[in-house]
Design a protein around this motif. Structure first.
Motif, PDB file in Angstrom:
ATOM      1  N   PHE A  74       3.374 -14.617  44.385  1.00  0.00           N
ATOM      2  CA  PHE A  74       2.938 -13.263  44.050  1.00  0.00           C
ATOM      3  C   PHE A  74       3.883 -12.234  44.673  1.00  0.00           C
ATOM      4  CE2 PHE A  74       0.494  -9.365  44.914  1.00  0.00           C
ATOM      5  CZ  PHE A  74       0.033  -9.082  43.636  1.00  0.00           C
ATOM      6  N   ASN A  75       4.384 -11.329  43.815  1.00  0.00           N
ATOM      7  CA  ASN A  75       5.267 -10.264  44.274  1.00  0.00           C
ATOM      8  C   ASN A  75       4.575  -8.929  44.009  1.00  0.00           C
ATOM      9  OD1 ASN A  75       7.238  -8.340  44.744  1.00  0.00           O
ATOM     10  ND2 ASN A  75       8.873  -9.505  43.762  1.00  0.00           N
ATOM     11  N   PRO A  76       4.106  -8.247  45.041  1.00  0.00           N
ATOM     12  CA  PRO A  76       3.346  -7.009  44.836  1.00  0.00           C
ATOM     13  C   PRO A  76       4.150  -5.889  44.191  1.00  0.00           C
ATOM     14  CG  PRO A  76       3.882  -7.313  47.167  1.00  0.00           C
ATOM     15  CD  PRO A  76       4.241  -8.585  46.469  1.00  0.00           C
ATOM     16  N   LYS A  77       5.480  -6.011  44.199  1.00  0.00           N
ATOM     17  CA  LYS A  77       6.309  -4.978  43.588  1.00  0.00           C
ATOM     18  C   LYS A  77       6.441  -5.166  42.070  1.00  0.00           C
ATOM     19  CE  LYS A  77       9.048  -4.118  47.765  1.00  0.00           C
ATOM     20  NZ  LYS A  77      10.420  -4.087  48.365  1.00  0.00           N
ATOM     21  N   ASN A  78       6.130  -6.364  41.599  1.00  0.00           N
ATOM     22  CA  ASN A  78       6.229  -6.640  40.165  1.00  0.00           C
ATOM     23  C   ASN A  78       4.946  -6.230  39.442  1.00  0.00           C
ATOM     24  OD1 ASN A  78       8.780  -7.684  40.381  1.00  0.00           O
ATOM     25  ND2 ASN A  78       8.172  -9.832  40.179  1.00  0.00           N
ATOM     26  N   PRO A  79       5.043  -5.838  38.177  1.00  0.00           N
ATOM     27  CA  PRO A  79       3.830  -5.594  37.395  1.00  0.00           C
ATOM     28  C   PRO A  79       3.014  -6.880  37.284  1.00  0.00           C
ATOM     29  CG  PRO A  79       5.772  -4.723  36.276  1.00  0.00           C
ATOM     30  CD  PRO A  79       6.266  -5.565  37.401  1.00  0.00           C
ATOM     31  N   THR A  80       1.711  -6.725  37.210  1.00  0.00           N
ATOM     32  CA  THR A  80       0.816  -7.876  37.101  1.00  0.00           C
ATOM     33  C   THR A  80       0.064  -7.843  35.781  1.00  0.00           C
ATOM     34  OG1 THR A  80       0.518  -8.047  39.503  1.00  0.00           O
ATOM     35  CG2 THR A  80      -1.175  -9.057  38.129  1.00  0.00           C
ATOM     36  N   MET A 129     -15.949  -8.186  40.882  1.00  0.00           N
ATOM     37  CA  MET A 129     -15.246  -9.031  41.849  1.00  0.00           C
ATOM     38  C   MET A 129     -13.732  -8.944  41.650  1.00  0.00           C
ATOM     39  SD  MET A 129     -17.763 -12.382  41.912  1.00  0.00           S
ATOM     40  CE  MET A 129     -16.950 -13.184  43.310  1.00  0.00           C
ATOM     41  N   THR A 130     -13.300  -8.775  40.406  1.00  0.00           N
ATOM     42  CA  THR A 130     -11.859  -8.638  40.139  1.00  0.00           C
ATOM     43  C   THR A 130     -11.339  -7.306  40.675  1.00  0.00           C
ATOM     44  OG1 THR A 130     -12.105 -10.005  38.150  1.00  0.00           O
ATOM     45  CG2 THR A 130     -10.095  -8.688  38.348  1.00  0.00           C
ATOM     46  N   ALA A 131     -12.131  -6.247  40.523  1.00  0.00           N
ATOM     47  CA  ALA A 131     -11.753  -4.945  41.090  1.00  0.00           C
ATOM     48  C   ALA A 131     -11.629  -5.052  42.609  1.00  0.00           C
ATOM     49  CB  ALA A 131     -12.776  -3.884  40.710  1.00  0.00           C
ATOM     50  N   ARG A 132     -12.553  -5.776  43.219  1.00  0.00           N
ATOM     51  CA  ARG A 132     -12.499  -5.960  44.676  1.00  0.00           C
ATOM     52  C   ARG A 132     -11.229  -6.706  45.081  1.00  0.00           C
ATOM     53  NH1 ARG A 132     -16.895  -9.852  47.556  1.00  0.00           N
ATOM     54  NH2 ARG A 132     -15.746 -11.336  46.249  1.00  0.00           N
ATOM     55  N   LEU A 133     -10.846  -7.719  44.315  1.00  0.00           N
ATOM     56  CA  LEU A 133      -9.626  -8.472  44.613  1.00  0.00           C
ATOM     57  C   LEU A 133      -8.399  -7.574  44.542  1.00  0.00           C
ATOM     58  CD1 LEU A 133      -8.147 -11.236  45.024  1.00  0.00           C
ATOM     59  CD2 LEU A 133      -8.014 -11.359  42.523  1.00  0.00           C
ATOM     60  N   ILE A 134      -8.318  -6.738  43.518  1.00  0.00           N
ATOM     61  CA  ILE A 134      -7.154  -5.867  43.349  1.00  0.00           C
ATOM     62  C   ILE A 134      -7.070  -4.853  44.492  1.00  0.00           C
ATOM     63  CG2 ILE A 134      -6.113  -4.095  41.871  1.00  0.00           C
ATOM     64  CD1 ILE A 134      -7.242  -5.651  39.462  1.00  0.00           C
ATOM     65  N   LYS A 135      -8.204  -4.306  44.905  1.00  0.00           N
ATOM     66  CA  LYS A 135      -8.209  -3.378  46.049  1.00  0.00           C
ATOM     67  C   LYS A 135      -7.715  -4.080  47.307  1.00  0.00           C
ATOM     68  CE  LYS A 135     -12.102  -0.540  44.406  1.00  0.00           C
ATOM     69  NZ  LYS A 135     -13.527  -0.173  44.659  1.00  0.00           N
ATOM     70  N   ASP A 144      -0.193  -2.195  43.689  1.00  0.00           N
ATOM     71  CA  ASP A 144      -0.603  -0.896  43.148  1.00  0.00           C
ATOM     72  C   ASP A 144      -1.399  -1.135  41.872  1.00  0.00           C
ATOM     73  OD1 ASP A 144      -0.905   1.648  42.141  1.00  0.00           O
ATOM     74  OD2 ASP A 144       1.231   2.152  42.178  1.00  0.00           O
ATOM     75  N   ARG A 145      -2.644  -0.676  41.842  1.00  0.00           N
ATOM     76  CA  ARG A 145      -3.500  -0.893  40.674  1.00  0.00           C
ATOM     77  C   ARG A 145      -2.900  -0.316  39.387  1.00  0.00           C
ATOM     78  NH1 ARG A 145      -8.692   2.126  42.964  1.00  0.00           N
ATOM     79  NH2 ARG A 145      -7.770   1.270  44.864  1.00  0.00           N
ATOM     80  N   GLU A 146      -2.056   0.699  39.525  1.00  0.00           N
ATOM     81  CA  GLU A 146      -1.413   1.285  38.350  1.00  0.00           C
ATOM     82  C   GLU A 146      -0.463   0.302  37.674  1.00  0.00           C
ATOM     83  OE1 GLU A 146      -1.671   4.251  36.886  1.00  0.00           O
ATOM     84  OE2 GLU A 146      -2.865   5.428  38.296  1.00  0.00           O
ATOM     85  N   ASN A 147      -0.006  -0.715  38.413  1.00  0.00           N
ATOM     86  CA  ASN A 147       0.906  -1.716  37.861  1.00  0.00           C
ATOM     87  C   ASN A 147       0.179  -2.935  37.304  1.00  0.00           C
ATOM     88  OD1 ASN A 147       3.306  -0.334  38.315  1.00  0.00           O
ATOM     89  ND2 ASN A 147       3.503  -1.111  40.406  1.00  0.00           N
ATOM     90  N   PHE A 148      -1.156  -2.861  37.235  1.00  0.00           N
ATOM     91  CA  PHE A 148      -1.939  -3.974  36.704  1.00  0.00           C
ATOM     92  C   PHE A 148      -2.297  -3.697  35.240  1.00  0.00           C
ATOM     93  CE2 PHE A 148      -2.164  -5.044  41.068  1.00  0.00           C
ATOM     94  CZ  PHE A 148      -2.617  -6.355  41.186  1.00  0.00           C
ATOM     95  N   HIS A 149      -2.128  -4.700  34.427  1.00  0.00           N
ATOM     96  CA  HIS A 149      -2.464  -4.642  32.996  1.00  0.00           C
ATOM     97  C   HIS A 149      -3.427  -5.790  32.724  1.00  0.00           C
ATOM     98  CE1 HIS A 149      -0.910  -5.176  28.553  1.00  0.00           C
ATOM     99  NE2 HIS A 149      -2.178  -4.817  28.609  1.00  0.00           N
ATOM    100  N   PHE A 150      -4.665  -5.452  32.401  1.00  0.00           N
ATOM    101  CA  PHE A 150      -5.723  -6.443  32.171  1.00  0.00           C
ATOM    102  C   PHE A 150      -5.839  -6.686  30.667  1.00  0.00           C
ATOM    103  CE2 PHE A 150      -9.642  -8.054  34.508  1.00  0.00           C
ATOM    104  CZ  PHE A 150      -9.990  -8.969  33.518  1.00  0.00           C
TER     105      PHE A 150
END
Length: 452
Positions: A74-80, A129-135, A144-150
């Motif tokens: 997992f790379n937190p700098k990459n989009p997810t 629970m997924t929101a909690r994981l992302i936080k 950064d939640r802005e870089n997450f695409h669900f």
């Protein structure tokens, strides 16, 4: 007992908040029976991770387990990109695997999958629970939640919505994007935005509707009986795509009450129908856009499908076009070919009219019946949408034919006079004009219309 059929029930968890069967989550018509979600320990969704460094073998991310993250790629700098399946599905379904591969080919992402025990009631718990994981990933690892695409299919679309709602703290701090792939309709169609996916759940929400129906709200069994869609028809995003009108997809003909039962048995046929061909077309289309990002997946803004088929919505002027799928977020707010004919200089005729377009290669042609049967008046214009399995790009010629339906043509064949033809290619918006200048065409014959 957590469920009381006579009164709303409610349960709370320290770090996840409260869940109720009342308020907007109850509706006597759409949601007559409500259950509370299972406890977090029982739901226990699994979050697997693939990256370009581990394409074949997944690692697992666990909330509050730092080692599960540090020992992964997992790379937190990459989009997810998060992929979430729907009802009676799992994270190892072929469409999930293919989407993961296409996404990692398209970009250097963290490709996460969510696996959970499926039920409508549990969607809220999985989303929360997924929101909690992302936080937690933000706090502990700098994500950064802005870089997450669900990206959610069916029930997964609404899980994406609950995740986004849990992450929305302000206009400047929210989930980056949600893509709803044929969001589930039963128990969600016509409900309050709090209950379903809606545009406030992320900075950008797009949806692809392929199995929609607004005829039988909320009742899944009736939808199965009458072969009605099990996806939402109502718009739920900033932009909603309706391929082929959003209801019937080419090549999908199966029905639970016909050959499926004979060949598969009622249980397996039921499962097949619930994960039906039309319903599954949305993830297939999305995956195709990631695997072929430069291909033509252009969509046009239109009030309804009949208007689109009539060729009245083929202009991209005013930012009225967007690309379905992975590139949908390129659309910033502010079908293939359109043909218009005008005719004059002849008496009123009754018959049928067909126009044929010829592409750069003489082997690529497409035909459209502009008038199946009806009257042709002097000065009247006709328009329509031309589609073909192989796109006709770079139109180089137009032929027009017609056939009179009148039996009164003993002495001479009826004629029409053609003023001109205008062709607008949907892919590139290229416009070409062909001038008939009163060109005469006899019944049961065809003529080429010269370029102006």
């Amino acid at each position: 007992d957590l469920y009381n059929p006579l009164a709303p029930a409610k349960v709370c968890y320290d770090d996840l908040g409260c869940f109720s069967t009342g308020g907007n989550f109850y509706d006597p018509k759409i949601r007559p029976v409500q259950l509370l979600p299972w406890s977090p320990d029982k739901v226990d969704p699994t979050y697997w991770l693939f990256t370009r460094s581990n394409i074949l073998e997944a690692s697992t991310i666990k909330y509050n387990d730092k080692a599960s993250v540090t020992n992964s790629k997992f790379n937190p700098k990459n989009p997810t990109k998060i992929i979430c399946h729907g009802w009676i599905e799992s994270g190892d379904k072929p469409w999930v695997v293919e989407m993961k591969k296409a996404l990692l080919s398209f970009g250097d992402f963290n490709a996460n999958g969510v696996v959970y025990e499926q039920s409508t009631a549990n969607t809220r718990m999985v989303g929360t629970m997924t929101a909690r994981l992302i936080k937690w990933l933000e706090t502990e690892f700098g994500a950064d939640r802005e870089n997450f695409h669900f990206i959610g299919h069916s029930l997964g679309s609404h899980i994406a919505g609950y995740t986004g709602a849990g992450l929305r703290e302000s206009e400047s701090k929210q989930l980056g994007r949600i893509t709803g792939l044929d969001p589930a309709g039963p128990y969600f169609q016509g409900t309050d935005p709090e209950v379903r996916l809606d545009p406030t759940d992320a900075r950008f929400v797009d949806a692809i509707h392929t199995d929609s129906s607004d005829q039988i709200d909320g009742h899944l069994f009736l939808k199965m009986m009458f072969d009605s869609g099990i996806g939402l028809v109502q718009p739920v995003g900033h932009i909603d795509f309706y391929p082929n009108g959003g209801k019937w997809q080419p090549g999908c003909t199966r029905n639970i009450f016909t050959q499926d039962i004979l060949s598969m048995g009622i249980i397996e046929a039921g499962k097949w129908t619930l994960a039906a061909c039309h319903h599954m077309r949305a993830p297939i289309l999305f995956t195709a856009t990631a695997a072929n990002p430069d291909a033509d997946f252009l969509a046009y803004e239109c009030d309804n499908y009949d208007e689109f088929k009539a060729g009245r919505c083929l202009s991209c002027a005013g930012n009225k076009c967007a690309r379905l799928g992975i590139r949908a977020s390129e659309w910033k707010p502010e079908g293939r070919t359109f043909v218009k004919l005008s005719s004059s200089g002849f008496d009123k005729q009754t018959g049928s009219m067909t126009v044929t377009l010829i592409g750069k290669s003489s082997h690529t042609t497409a035909a459209l019946t502009l008038l199946a049967e009806g009257n042709m008046e002097p000065g009247q214009g006709f328009q329509g949408l031309v589609t073909s399995p192989e796109p006709v790009v770079g139109v180089t010629g137009v032929r027009l034919s017609w056939k009179s339906n009148s039996w009164f043509n003993f002495f001479s064949k009826p004629k029409i006079m053609v003023d001109g033809v205008t062709v607008i290619e949907g892919i590139n918006q290229r416009k070409s004009t062909y001038c008939g200048n009163g060109l005469s065409i006899e019944s049961e014959s065809s003529r080429s219309i010269p370029s102006c």
